[in-house]
Design a protein around this motif. Structure first.
Motif, mmCIF file in Angstrom:
data_model
loop_
_atom_site.group_PDB
_atom_site.id
_atom_site.type_symbol
_atom_site.label_atom_id
_atom_site.label_comp_id
_atom_site.label_asym_id
_atom_site.label_seq_id
_atom_site.Cartn_x
_atom_site.Cartn_y
_atom_site.Cartn_z
ATOM 1 N N LEU A 172 0.828 -1.337 -0.083
ATOM 2 C CA LEU A 172 -0.018 0.089 0.052
ATOM 3 C C LEU A 172 0.950 1.390 0.011
ATOM 4 C CD1 LEU A 172 -2.814 -1.224 2.408
ATOM 5 C CD2 LEU A 172 -2.922 -1.147 0.035
ATOM 6 N N HIS A 173 2.188 1.103 0.218
ATOM 7 C CA HIS A 173 2.918 2.166 0.019
ATOM 8 C C HIS A 173 2.999 3.013 -1.265
ATOM 9 C CE1 HIS A 173 4.521 1.807 4.157
ATOM 10 N NE2 HIS A 173 4.577 0.368 3.956
ATOM 11 N N LEU A 174 3.156 4.220 -1.262
ATOM 12 C CA LEU A 174 2.976 4.852 -2.417
ATOM 13 C C LEU A 174 4.492 4.573 -3.258
ATOM 14 C CD1 LEU A 174 2.150 7.171 -4.490
ATOM 15 C CD2 LEU A 174 3.353 8.907 -3.308
ATOM 16 N N LEU A 175 5.700 4.629 -2.633
ATOM 17 C CA LEU A 175 6.801 4.269 -3.273
ATOM 18 C C LEU A 175 7.077 2.914 -3.215
ATOM 19 C CD1 LEU A 175 8.924 7.495 -2.492
ATOM 20 C CD2 LEU A 175 7.573 6.874 -4.599
ATOM 21 N N ILE A 176 7.317 2.107 -4.191
ATOM 22 C CA ILE A 176 8.032 0.703 -4.035
ATOM 23 C C ILE A 176 8.903 0.524 -5.141
ATOM 24 C CG2 ILE A 176 5.588 -0.226 -3.100
ATOM 25 C CD1 ILE A 176 4.976 -1.359 -5.845
ATOM 26 N N ASN A 177 9.424 -0.746 -4.946
ATOM 27 C CA ASN A 177 10.673 -0.862 -5.959
ATOM 28 C C ASN A 177 10.461 -2.515 -6.199
ATOM 29 O OD1 ASN A 177 12.157 -2.290 -3.662
ATOM 30 N ND2 ASN A 177 13.135 -0.477 -3.555
ATOM 31 N N LYS A 178 11.504 -3.135 -6.881
ATOM 32 C CA LYS A 178 10.887 -4.526 -7.271
ATOM 33 C C LYS A 178 11.337 -5.414 -6.098
ATOM 34 C CE LYS A 178 16.017 -5.179 -8.674
ATOM 35 N NZ LYS A 178 17.128 -5.449 -9.670
ATOM 36 N N PHE A 179 11.737 -4.803 -5.027
ATOM 37 C CA PHE A 179 12.105 -5.669 -3.801
ATOM 38 C C PHE A 179 10.985 -5.702 -2.911
ATOM 39 C CE2 PHE A 179 16.278 -4.629 -5.051
ATOM 40 C CZ PHE A 179 16.860 -5.586 -5.382
ATOM 41 N N THR A 180 10.438 -4.452 -2.809
ATOM 42 C CA THR A 180 9.255 -4.222 -1.682
ATOM 43 C C THR A 180 7.837 -4.494 -2.424
ATOM 44 O OG1 THR A 180 8.970 -1.696 -2.332
ATOM 45 C CG2 THR A 180 10.514 -2.574 -0.536
ATOM 46 N N ALA A 181 7.669 -4.645 -3.618
ATOM 47 C CA ALA A 181 6.480 -4.940 -4.463
ATOM 48 C C ALA A 181 6.030 -6.259 -4.279
ATOM 49 C CB ALA A 181 6.716 -4.882 -6.059
ATOM 50 N N VAL A 182 6.877 -7.144 -3.637
ATOM 51 C CA VAL A 182 6.348 -8.712 -3.282
ATOM 52 C C VAL A 182 5.959 -8.669 -1.781
ATOM 53 C CG1 VAL A 182 7.644 -9.593 -5.153
ATOM 54 C CG2 VAL A 182 8.693 -9.381 -2.763
ATOM 55 N N GLY A 183 6.087 -7.756 -1.110
ATOM 56 C CA GLY A 183 5.681 -7.467 0.315
ATOM 57 C C GLY A 183 4.781 -6.392 0.687
ATOM 58 N N THR A 184 5.107 -6.086 1.944
ATOM 59 C CA THR A 184 4.150 -4.885 2.443
ATOM 60 C C THR A 184 5.263 -3.706 2.974
ATOM 61 O OG1 THR A 184 3.861 -5.907 4.448
ATOM 62 C CG2 THR A 184 1.953 -6.125 2.847
ATOM 63 N N ALA A 185 6.478 -4.110 3.115
ATOM 64 C CA ALA A 185 7.280 -3.003 3.628
ATOM 65 C C ALA A 185 7.674 -1.777 2.897
ATOM 66 C CB ALA A 185 8.853 -3.646 4.040
ATOM 67 N N PRO A 186 7.832 -0.513 3.381
ATOM 68 C CA PRO A 186 8.331 0.589 2.508
ATOM 69 C C PRO A 186 9.615 0.372 2.064
ATOM 70 C CG PRO A 186 8.464 1.175 4.954
ATOM 71 C CD PRO A 186 8.107 -0.448 4.858
ATOM 72 N N VAL A 187 9.915 1.123 0.871
ATOM 73 C CA VAL A 187 11.444 1.198 0.458
ATOM 74 C C VAL A 187 12.149 1.796 1.387
ATOM 75 C CG1 VAL A 187 10.607 1.386 -2.094
ATOM 76 C CG2 VAL A 187 11.110 3.622 -0.579
ATOM 77 N N SER A 188 13.242 1.743 1.553
ATOM 78 C CA SER A 188 14.589 2.136 2.373
ATOM 79 C C SER A 188 14.719 3.534 2.135
ATOM 80 C CB SER A 188 15.755 1.382 2.311
ATOM 81 O OG SER A 188 16.213 1.521 1.041
ATOM 82 N N ALA A 189 15.200 4.244 3.195
ATOM 83 C CA ALA A 189 15.632 5.713 2.819
ATOM 84 C C ALA A 189 16.742 5.796 1.960
ATOM 85 C CB ALA A 189 16.168 6.342 4.257
ATOM 86 N N VAL A 190 17.674 4.851 2.019
ATOM 87 C CA VAL A 190 18.544 4.757 0.950
ATOM 88 C C VAL A 190 18.139 4.861 -0.669
ATOM 89 C CG1 VAL A 190 20.524 3.539 -0.233
ATOM 90 C CG2 VAL A 190 20.413 3.633 2.335
ATOM 91 N N SER A 191 16.988 4.132 -0.835
ATOM 92 C CA SER A 191 16.162 3.834 -2.273
ATOM 93 C C SER A 191 15.781 5.333 -2.439
ATOM 94 C CB SER A 191 15.277 2.920 -2.281
ATOM 95 O OG SER A 191 15.713 1.649 -2.049
ATOM 96 N N VAL A 192 15.164 6.188 -1.419
ATOM 97 C CA VAL A 192 14.474 7.352 -1.747
ATOM 98 C C VAL A 192 15.682 8.398 -2.124
ATOM 99 C CG1 VAL A 192 13.068 9.153 -0.779
ATOM 100 C CG2 VAL A 192 12.520 6.699 -0.637
ATOM 101 N N THR A 193 16.681 8.276 -1.417
ATOM 102 C CA THR A 193 17.794 9.454 -1.545
ATOM 103 C C THR A 193 18.753 9.044 -2.598
ATOM 104 O OG1 THR A 193 18.963 8.439 0.648
ATOM 105 C CG2 THR A 193 17.448 10.044 0.792
ATOM 106 N N ALA A 194 18.849 8.019 -3.099
ATOM 107 C CA ALA A 194 19.940 7.652 -4.012
ATOM 108 C C ALA A 194 20.017 8.672 -5.416
ATOM 109 C CB ALA A 194 19.564 6.167 -4.662
ATOM 110 N N ALA A 195 18.999 8.710 -5.893
ATOM 111 C CA ALA A 195 18.859 9.807 -6.851
ATOM 112 C C ALA A 195 19.363 11.167 -6.556
ATOM 113 C CB ALA A 195 17.607 9.896 -7.633
ATOM 114 N N LEU A 196 19.394 11.383 -5.279
ATOM 115 C CA LEU A 196 20.040 12.884 -4.926
ATOM 116 C C LEU A 196 21.434 12.777 -4.867
ATOM 117 C CD1 LEU A 196 17.217 14.070 -2.676
ATOM 118 C CD2 LEU A 196 17.588 14.659 -5.082
#
Length: 121
Positions: A34-58
């Motif tokens: 249900l999280h807005l931001l997901i990735n290939k790892f979190t799409a198969v579960g219910t956990a949020p993406v990590s802070a590292v995933s969110v900030t990596a592009a910056l």
């Protein structure tokens, strides 16, 4: 809605969010996350993406998340007027922080336009 508060989005943010949600539905149509931001790892579960995933592009960029947040709040104050109540509602700021941003925006709005040496603005 965040923490039971409605947060209005500007047109650009709304457009980008809709594009992301369309992509997300196509990429992971069966996810239960249900999280807005997901990735290939979190799409198969219910956990949020990590802070590292969110900030990596910056990484390596001139701005960080804190600077972007501050810039966004000031831009909102400039665009909608230096109203601390509006800022507190939109961003969930405490009253002292909202007043500080409103005062900064008011100072910028009242400042005369900069002029070049030849007198052009």
């Amino acid at each position: 809605m965040i923490n039971d508060r409605v947060r209005p989005l500007d047109e650009l943010t709304l457009h980008v969010a809709r594009e992301w949600l369309d992509y997300r539905r196509r990429r992971w149509p069966d996810t239960g996350n249900l999280h807005l931001l997901i990735n290939k790892f979190t799409a198969v579960g219910t956990a949020p993406v990590s802070a590292v995933s969110v900030t990596a592009a910056l990484r390596g960029q001139a701005a960080n998340l804190e600077q972007l947040r501050v810039d966004r709040q000031l831009e909102e104050a400039l665009a909608h007027g230096p109203d601390p109540l509006h800022l507190a509602e939109v961003f969930g700021l405490d009253e002292k922080t909202a007043i500080r941003y409103a005062n900064s925006a008011r100072d910028l709005l009242e400042r005369p336009l900069e002029t070049s040496p030849d007198g052009a603005t």
